[in-house]
Design a protein around this motif. Sequence first.
Motif, PDB file in Angstrom:
ATOM      1  N   ASP A 164      -8.210  33.036  23.717  1.00 37.91           N
ATOM      2  CA  ASP A 164      -9.165  32.474  22.751  1.00 37.91           C
ATOM      3  C   ASP A 164      -8.434  31.851  21.564  1.00 37.91           C
ATOM      4  O   ASP A 164      -8.824  30.786  21.073  1.00 37.91           O
ATOM      5  CB  ASP A 164     -10.123  33.555  22.260  1.00 37.91           C
ATOM      6  CG  ASP A 164     -11.111  33.996  23.341  1.00 37.91           C
ATOM      7  OD1 ASP A 164     -11.250  33.258  24.344  1.00 37.91           O
ATOM      8  OD2 ASP A 164     -11.732  35.066  23.181  1.00 37.91           O
ATOM      9  N   GLU A 165      -7.364  32.517  21.107  1.00 36.53           N
ATOM     10  CA  GLU A 165      -6.586  31.973  19.993  1.00 36.53           C
ATOM     11  C   GLU A 165      -5.878  30.686  20.409  1.00 36.53           C
ATOM     12  O   GLU A 165      -5.849  29.709  19.663  1.00 36.53           O
ATOM     13  CB  GLU A 165      -5.574  33.002  19.505  1.00 36.53           C
ATOM     14  CG  GLU A 165      -4.744  32.518  18.324  1.00 36.53           C
ATOM     15  CD  GLU A 165      -3.873  33.605  17.723  1.00 36.53           C
ATOM     16  OE1 GLU A 165      -2.857  33.254  17.085  1.00 36.53           O
ATOM     17  OE2 GLU A 165      -4.209  34.790  17.873  1.00 36.53           O
ATOM     18  N   GLN A 216       2.240  35.044  30.929  1.00 34.32           N
ATOM     19  CA  GLN A 216       3.163  35.332  29.839  1.00 34.32           C
ATOM     20  C   GLN A 216       4.302  36.224  30.328  1.00 34.32           C
ATOM     21  O   GLN A 216       5.480  35.970  30.035  1.00 34.32           O
ATOM     22  CB  GLN A 216       2.411  36.020  28.692  1.00 34.32           C
ATOM     23  CG  GLN A 216       3.262  36.310  27.468  1.00 34.32           C
ATOM     24  CD  GLN A 216       2.475  37.114  26.442  1.00 34.32           C
ATOM     25  OE1 GLN A 216       2.006  38.218  26.721  1.00 34.32           O
ATOM     26  NE2 GLN A 216       2.312  36.538  25.259  1.00 34.32           N
ATOM     27  N   ALA A 270      -2.053  36.728  30.060  1.00 31.14           N
ATOM     28  CA  ALA A 270      -1.096  37.830  29.943  1.00 31.14           C
ATOM     29  C   ALA A 270      -0.182  37.899  31.160  1.00 31.14           C
ATOM     30  O   ALA A 270       1.022  38.159  31.036  1.00 31.14           O
ATOM     31  CB  ALA A 270      -1.838  39.147  29.741  1.00 31.14           C
ATOM     32  N   HIS A 308       3.314  38.286  14.713  1.00 33.70           N
ATOM     33  CA  HIS A 308       2.488  37.253  14.091  1.00 33.70           C
ATOM     34  C   HIS A 308       3.334  36.314  13.250  1.00 33.70           C
ATOM     35  O   HIS A 308       4.354  36.698  12.694  1.00 33.70           O
ATOM     36  CB  HIS A 308       1.412  37.911  13.216  1.00 33.70           C
ATOM     37  CG  HIS A 308       0.450  36.921  12.643  1.00 33.70           C
ATOM     38  ND1 HIS A 308      -0.451  36.244  13.426  1.00 33.70           N
ATOM     39  CD2 HIS A 308       0.271  36.513  11.375  1.00 33.70           C
ATOM     40  CE1 HIS A 308      -1.175  35.445  12.648  1.00 33.70           C
ATOM     41  NE2 HIS A 308      -0.766  35.586  11.416  1.00 33.70           N
ATOM     42  N   HIS A 326      -1.290  35.837  25.799  1.00 35.56           N
ATOM     43  CA  HIS A 326      -2.162  36.992  26.083  1.00 35.56           C
ATOM     44  C   HIS A 326      -3.421  36.962  25.226  1.00 35.56           C
ATOM     45  O   HIS A 326      -4.287  37.839  25.353  1.00 35.56           O
ATOM     46  CB  HIS A 326      -1.403  38.296  25.829  1.00 35.56           C
ATOM     47  CG  HIS A 326      -0.997  38.477  24.400  1.00 35.56           C
ATOM     48  ND1 HIS A 326      -0.149  37.611  23.737  1.00 35.56           N
ATOM     49  CD2 HIS A 326      -1.339  39.433  23.488  1.00 35.56           C
ATOM     50  CE1 HIS A 326       0.025  38.024  22.493  1.00 35.56           C
ATOM     51  NE2 HIS A 326      -0.688  39.124  22.315  1.00 35.56           N
ATOM     52  N   GLN A 327      -3.538  35.938  24.353  1.00 35.39           N
ATOM     53  CA  GLN A 327      -4.712  35.758  23.502  1.00 35.39           C
ATOM     54  C   GLN A 327      -5.314  34.375  23.776  1.00 35.39           C
ATOM     55  O   GLN A 327      -5.219  33.462  22.964  1.00 35.39           O
ATOM     56  CB  GLN A 327      -4.321  35.887  22.029  1.00 35.39           C
ATOM     57  CG  GLN A 327      -3.701  37.229  21.668  1.00 35.39           C
ATOM     58  CD  GLN A 327      -3.102  37.226  20.272  1.00 35.39           C
ATOM     59  OE1 GLN A 327      -2.240  36.420  19.941  1.00 35.39           O
ATOM     60  NE2 GLN A 327      -3.585  38.140  19.444  1.00 35.39           N
ATOM     61  N   ALA A 363       2.617  43.732  22.523  1.00 32.10           N
ATOM     62  CA  ALA A 363       1.988  42.712  21.681  1.00 32.10           C
ATOM     63  C   ALA A 363       3.035  41.837  21.018  1.00 32.10           C
ATOM     64  O   ALA A 363       4.176  42.244  20.788  1.00 32.10           O
ATOM     65  CB  ALA A 363       1.118  43.375  20.614  1.00 32.10           C
ATOM     66  N   ASP A 371      -5.905  39.927   7.615  1.00 33.96           N
ATOM     67  CA  ASP A 371      -6.991  38.946   7.628  1.00 33.96           C
ATOM     68  C   ASP A 371      -7.405  38.512   6.232  1.00 33.96           C
ATOM     69  O   ASP A 371      -8.251  37.629   6.078  1.00 33.96           O
ATOM     70  CB  ASP A 371      -8.204  39.484   8.391  1.00 33.96           C
ATOM     71  CG  ASP A 371      -8.823  40.719   7.735  1.00 33.96           C
ATOM     72  OD1 ASP A 371      -8.206  41.276   6.800  1.00 33.96           O
ATOM     73  OD2 ASP A 371      -9.921  41.130   8.167  1.00 33.96           O
ATOM     74  N   HIS A 420       1.513  33.658  22.385  1.00 35.58           N
ATOM     75  CA  HIS A 420       0.088  33.951  22.231  1.00 35.58           C
ATOM     76  C   HIS A 420      -0.688  33.834  23.540  1.00 35.58           C
ATOM     77  O   HIS A 420      -1.915  33.866  23.521  1.00 35.58           O
ATOM     78  CB  HIS A 420      -0.523  33.000  21.197  1.00 35.58           C
ATOM     79  CG  HIS A 420      -0.001  33.211  19.815  1.00 35.58           C
ATOM     80  ND1 HIS A 420       1.184  32.655  19.383  1.00 35.58           N
ATOM     81  CD2 HIS A 420      -0.484  33.934  18.768  1.00 35.58           C
ATOM     82  CE1 HIS A 420       1.397  33.024  18.134  1.00 35.58           C
ATOM     83  NE2 HIS A 420       0.413  33.794  17.742  1.00 35.58           N
TER      84      HIS A 420
END
Length: 464
Positions: free
Chosen positions: A135-136, A74, A71, A457, A132-133, A454, A428, A130
């Motif tokens: 794991d993704e 980013q 993050a 997507h 800040h994510q 955020a 999801d 992405h």
Amino acid sequence: MTAADGIPGRRGREESTIIGNGNTRTRDGRNSDEYHALLARRDAMRLRDQLLAPARGTQRTSSPAYAYDGAADQQIIVENLAAVTPFGELIAHLYDAMFERHPYLRQLFPDSMEFQKAHLERAFWYLIEHLHQPDEVTAFCTQLGRDHRKLGVRPVHFRVFESALAEALYRCSGGRIDEEAERAWLRMVRFAAAGMVAGSNSALAEPPAWHGTVTSHQLRRPDLAVLRVRTAEPYPYQAGQYATLESPLLPHTWRPYTFAGAPTPDGELEFHIRRTGPNGVSDALTLGTRVGDRLRLGPAQGTATLDDDLGRDVLIVAGGTGWATGRALLEELAQRRAPGRRAHLFLGVRTAEDLYDASVLARLENRCPWLRVVPVIDEGPRASAEGSVAEAVARQGDWSDHVAYVSGPPAMVTAVVWRLSGLGLPADRIRHDPVAGMVPLPSHAHLPRPTGQAVGHMTEGVQV
């Protein structure tokens, strides 16, 4: 500016394991490819450790996994984007720097670099959006590393890429990008490379690519072919996944196509290929391929697969050759559908003549009473009164308790996904895969503000 954080800087010393000045033979006369293979094997573990290590000055946590602060990087990168965007110039400088220093690397790439440059641009946007994510990003890069084994990518190449990127950042910005921003860019690329190395290492038990022979080639329309391919070794995949294909007519050029069917005992694979233009992979596969020709396949990818627990009704929305995904999912549903569960298929085409696989669709309808099929035709005497596929889906049911699968042209997939989301179907339970290769198309109109808002997507479907 000097190298920072242990990463090769734009003016840093050349990586000692790479031949400089474009030499094509070693002192003892060995071929350059063999020499670099030996170097790569010698240095692979050392480089992997370097890639996975945190930046200098960062305290390693007690956790075995490096807690990357994506993050923070980013925010720095976003604040300094104006100096290096649009990315076309940055990427051109990157490849120029890479090939100037190490000409032998050019042989790893296709003759035309346009798709490769677009692919890298999407990768940059994906990482930035992405970051800040983590794991993704790690999951995405792990899969990317597994797939890149077929290209001959080795850990040492990531170091070369870092050096070339540092030089490109300097050239593209005219020296305006500051040291903090450069460090953030290189940490981002190092983090992505670590995931790719891990993905490559995890796939050592499988072939980098599978060799297949074309057993059937049917032109259903002048611009559409149905191919059946038998691989020399068993090829594992699930209904709803896709593979990248390479034709010997275009070496080093790979494009993604969905499997048009669930796995079968005979092991043959079927692909539906629409010709999208001249001189590309789709052109080679539709018009230049014959029975007996050899192809190469990358490993199966994609998450638009059926759940283990089929406890919900299924909605499938397909357009054009996106029908391949729908067909594969319906064939698997026919084998393991939960009692009482139903499926709806909306199949969008331009004209009635574009229903190129009508006989298979009719057989599925006849033997699957739990299946309802709604053709949505854009033009001609049988044109749908409801207009687009997205409108037809919106008007013909309550899908809030379904699991939806969407595949086809990007514009159609985007429209359907947005429509379903607006109707209350949770994200999801809307399954689709990236367009134009393995990297999602960017939604950088929704990049996070410097405050850390955020990221939007991706809403595109699989390229088939």
